[in-house]
Write an enzyme that holds these catalytic residues in place. Structure first.
Site, short mmCIF file in Angstrom:
data_model
loop_
_atom_site.label_atom_id
_atom_site.label_comp_id
_atom_site.label_asym_id
_atom_site.label_seq_id
_atom_site.Cartn_x
_atom_site.Cartn_y
_atom_site.Cartn_z
N HIS A 88 3.00 -4.78 -4.51
CA HIS A 88 1.89 -4.91 -3.01
C HIS A 88 1.15 -6.45 -3.14
CE1 HIS A 88 2.03 -1.01 -1.32
NE2 HIS A 88 1.09 -1.01 -3.01
N ASP A 128 7.82 0.43 0.36
CA ASP A 128 6.28 -0.39 0.36
C ASP A 128 6.79 -1.74 0.88
OD1 ASP A 128 4.54 1.75 -0.79
OD2 ASP A 128 4.68 0.72 -2.81
#
Length: 278
Positions: free
Chosen positions: A261, A239
């Site tokens: 994120h 990620d």
């Protein structure tokens, strides 16, 4: 001097979006120099484009969303991670929905699609993002952070912190090249706690997740077999590689503790702004 790259040929994949649960057809196509990674919404009139840039990030709720002119695509991080691993500068990603397919819940499908398409060198010079000082983003309330420091190559060191006794603290450190990424990072899938799934679906999230694409755990153990004993932290590395690709192709050492994120894309914005100012 490094040259920019793109795909040699177009490749396609059809699947279900992780959060939307909708079927989507994705086509990855070559693009000219200085295009960047651009999503094309083929389901909308005029096939509008959304540039995968840090400045276009508008949401990080369970996925990374980019938006331009009021139109968005979300859950782009796995695809962007594969672009970063292959060091592909330019590509069009045509989607007939607002979310790419979840595929395997990791980036292995996308990585291997790109390998199948081949990578072509262009004449234009690459403006690599060379980290020459420390960039850092902290969440002071939780102690989570993500930073990048100078390094001759691309490296990620990640500490994952999960209070569940089944997972606990996980740490991995990889110098990222194509071979290492393909073997150690690309197969690592997204993760979910069984008790949270119903709540997520009430929020309209995770509608396309299955035990084929998501590793699920409960208080007794794992509901499906793991690809790696520490698959969670490897997916976290996947990620962060994808989120930071929004700032460009990076040369540096990423160090993170329990980052997600939100922090990743804040760092991408900080790096991108500094790089553009040079």
């Amino acid at each position: 001097m490094q040259k920019q790259t793109t795909l040699e040929t177009a490749v396609s994949y059809t699947g279900i979006g992780l959060h939307s649960g909708r079927e989507v057809h994705a086509v990855l196509k070559p693009a000219p120099a200085d295009t960047g990674i651009v999503f094309v919404r083929t389901d909308l009139p005029g096939q509008p484009m959304i540039h995968a840039k840090a400045e276009n990030v508008t949401s990080t709720l369970r996925a990374t969303t980019v938006e331009e002119n009021g139109l968005r695509v979300f859950t782009i991080e796995h695809l962007m991670s594969a672009f970063h691993a292959h060091r592909i500068d330019n590509a069009f990603v045509e989607l007939d929905s607002e979310e790419p397919p979840v595929a395997d819940g990791a980036s292995l499908v996308f990585f291997e699609l790109m390998a199948k398409a081949g990578v072509r060198e262009l004449e234009a010079e690459r403006r690599e993002v060379i980290i020459d000082k420390v960039y850092r983003i902290d969440d002071e309330a939780t102690g989570r952070f993500v930073m990048v420091v100078p390094y001759d190559g691309f490296r990620v060191s990640f500490t994952s912190l999960n209070p569940h006794k089944l997972i606990g603290v996980q740490y991995e450190d990889f110098h990222i090249d194509e071979e290492t990424y393909h073997k150690e990072i690309a197969p690592a899938r997204t993760i979910a706690y069984e008790k949270e799934i119903a709540q997520l679906r009430e929020m309209g999230l995770g509608l396309g997740g299955t035990l084929e694409s998501v590793i699920v755990y409960n208080d007794d153990g794992w509901l499906n077999p793991l690809h790696f004993e520490d698959e969670l932290v490897r997916h976290k590395i996947l990620d962060v590689i994808g989120d930071l690709r929004l700032a460009g192709i990076i040369r540096g050492h990423v160090i993170a503790a329990a980052s997600g994120h939100a922090l990743n894309t804040q760092l991408a914005k900080k790096i991108a702004a500094a790089h553009l100012a040079k």
